[in-house]
Design a protein around this motif. Structure first.
Motif: not given
Length: 176
Positions: A79-91, A117-118
């Protein structure tokens, strides 16, 4: 050494219901050497036979096996969104695997149609010496992805066994 990729893996739910869901994940190439790049591609789909649109809201949760490294912010979405716009969290989990969560997705299926969504997740494998420190090769590695619904009406519903399900994709790392 090489990582042998299995064929795409998918799971689906909602069979016989008016709304169904599926998730599929696969690698971009079949076999790679230790220390090489590998991109995982996953798609979450929603389809409906209703005469009005249906939407799911939730999070994509990917768990990379120990030995695979993701660089923060490098995933791409259809959809052209970015990881930052989806509150990317890495644990990093106790077993050495890495859980990546992208939040706040809305997947909408138009009336009597489908939507999805892909995500493409670029990774690299660590060096062979690092991989053999945790066990002999060849051995399998499991990559998991799931869609975690935040829709209260769907969670615990009788029609959708897929919600909060996990899609496993097994890769084998083998010695030369």
């Amino acid at each position: 050494s090489a990582v042998g990729a299995t064929t795409p893996y998918s799971v689906s739910g909602g069979s016989g219901c008016t709304t169904s869901r599926s998730i599929q994940k696969s690698p971009d190439i079949g076999t790679i050497s230790a220390g090489s790049q590998l991109t995982w591609n996953a798609t979450y789909s929603l389809s409906t036979s209703y005469r009005h649109a249906q939407s799911d809201h939730g999070d994509l949760v990917d768990t990379l096996p120990a030995g695979f490294v993701y660089t923060p912010g490098t995933a791409t979405f259809s959809d052209g969104s970015t990881p930052g716009s989806h509150n990317e969290t890495i644990v990093v989990l106790p077993d050495g695997s890495t859980q990546i969560t992208w939040s706040n997705f809305t997947v909408t299926a138009p009336a009597q149609s489908s939507g999805s969504i892909s995500v493409s997740i670029p990774t690299r494998t660590v060096a062979e010496a690092t991989l053999t420190a945790t066990g002999p090769l060849p051995r399998g590695f499991v990559n998991r992805i799931g869609f975690r619904s935040t829709d209260a009406a769907i969670i615990g519903g009788t029609c959708d066994s897929l919600v909060n399900a996990i899609c496993d994709t097994v890769h084998k790392l083998a010695s030369d």
